[in-house]
Design an enzyme around this catalytic site. Structure first.
Site: not given
Length: 358
Positions: A97, A124, A126-127, A214, A259, A261
């Site tokens: 996000g 991302c 979430g980490m 980024r 990512h 996925e």
């Protein structure tokens, strides 16, 4: 027919559909089901998570189970206790996000998963939110934030990247410059630390995954976070950019900056999604107040021991009493006859699917 004729393929051989027939059988005749909570910022438009949805379904194919998705808007947890929403799911995934909106809710989801030993997959953003939870609640950096938010609000444990290596070329950007075209994009190799959970899932310490971000975890806080229990299991080749995190004392808690996925396929499920769904599958027997037994073996052995002691067990089982029973079972005189208590997913890697066998 005309295409085959044009290439001189006549008569045409029968199509080899065995692999797809197996995939279809696993989808239409699952042997179980799991519920995964997706705690995201764009749940009103589920197409934003299309790749994640498909990858989770691929993880279900690998484990012969149906994957049910529980969509939760992360902003909800900024006003409400996450427990009623998360205590009955078998795994929690916090996806990528942008921006500050809903960030605190994602941090709350990561904390719930960490404290309640629920399988957690942070991708991302979430980490990064899982790292902020560790910084605030384990490492004592109470004002830990991301510089993607308002930096004046606290300590930037997650910050914008100003330079990184792409092959042999050094990519640079100004910290306060234009964000257009400034992402770290594409496939990057990153070594994994031997003996970590994620290296066992990959069955390799040499992997390459696709990136789109980024912001990165600030390497200056790595040592302090490690002292608090967070494991940096993967780093960029130059050792400057954290790529993956995990906890040694958690059944399945993994965050990745990339990512995965994007590389998952029905005939070749990504190992992280296959392992994550497998870990969730092992938590499908609820025993108390939002806490799940992580293996059928633990529950059965605990009940058997209680029976041998002529002790009644009430449901839902009290977790403290259950742990006491298990400790007695494992450490007591009968322990030599009891199978290894390790969770089923401690064998992290997923066996090849039938059509992948050599």
């Amino acid at each position: 027919t005309e295409v085959l004729a044009a290439f001189g393929i006549d008569p045409a051989p029968a199509p080899r559909m065995g692999a797809w027939e197996e995939v279809s059988a696993r989808i239409h005749n699952p042997e179980g089901e799991v519920t995964i909570a997706i705690v995201g910022k764009y749940t009103g438009l589920k197409d934003a998570y299309k790749s994640l949805i498909e990858a989770l379904n691929h993880g279900g194919i690998a484990n012969r189970v149906k994957v049910n998705l529980e969509w939760i808007e992360s902003e909800v947890f900024e006003q409400e206790d996450p427990a009623p929403y998360l205590e009955k799911v078998h795994g929690i995934l916090v996806p990528g996000g942008f921006g500050e909106r809903g960030a605190e809710g994602k941090i709350a989801a990561a904390r719930f998963a960490r404290e309640h030993k629920v399988p957690y997959f942070g991708i991302c953003y979430g980490m990064q939110m899982a790292v902020l939870d560790a910084a605030r609640n384990l490492a004592g950096i109470e004002d830990a934030v991301s510089s993607e938010f308002d930096r004046s609000k606290g300590t930037a444990v997650v910050g914008i990247m100003t330079e990184w290596l792409k092959g042999n070329q050094l990519e640079k950007r100004a910290e306060n410059g234009d964000l257009g075209g400034t992402m770290r994009l594409g496939a990057y190799p990153h070594p994994l630390k031997a003996g970590t959970k994620i290296s066992e899932i990959y069955d390799s310490t040499d992997v390459s995954e696709r990136h789109r971000h980024r912001y990165e975890v600030n390497i200056d806080f790595k040592e302090r976070l490690e002292e608090a229990g967070l494991v940096f299991s993967g780093m960029s080749p130059d050792g400057l950019l954290p790529e993956t995190i995990e906890y040694e004392d958690h059944p399945w808690f993994i965050g990745v900056q990339y990512h995965p996925e994007l590389k998952s396929r029905p005939l070749d499920p990504h190992p992280l999604f296959a392992s994550f769904v497998g870990a969730a599958l092992d938590g499908t027997i609820p025993i108390t107040d939002g806490v799940s037994a992580r293996t059928t073996t633990e529950l059965i052995c605990g009940i058997l021991l209680a029976g041998l002691r002529h002790q009644a067990i009430a449901f839902p089982v009290d977790r403290a009493a259950f742990d006491e029973l298990m400790d007695e079972l494992i450490r007591g005189p009968m322990s030599s006859s009891i199978p290894n208590r390790s969770p089923a997913w401690s064998k992290w890697s997923t066996p090849p699917l039938p059509w992948q066998a050599t």
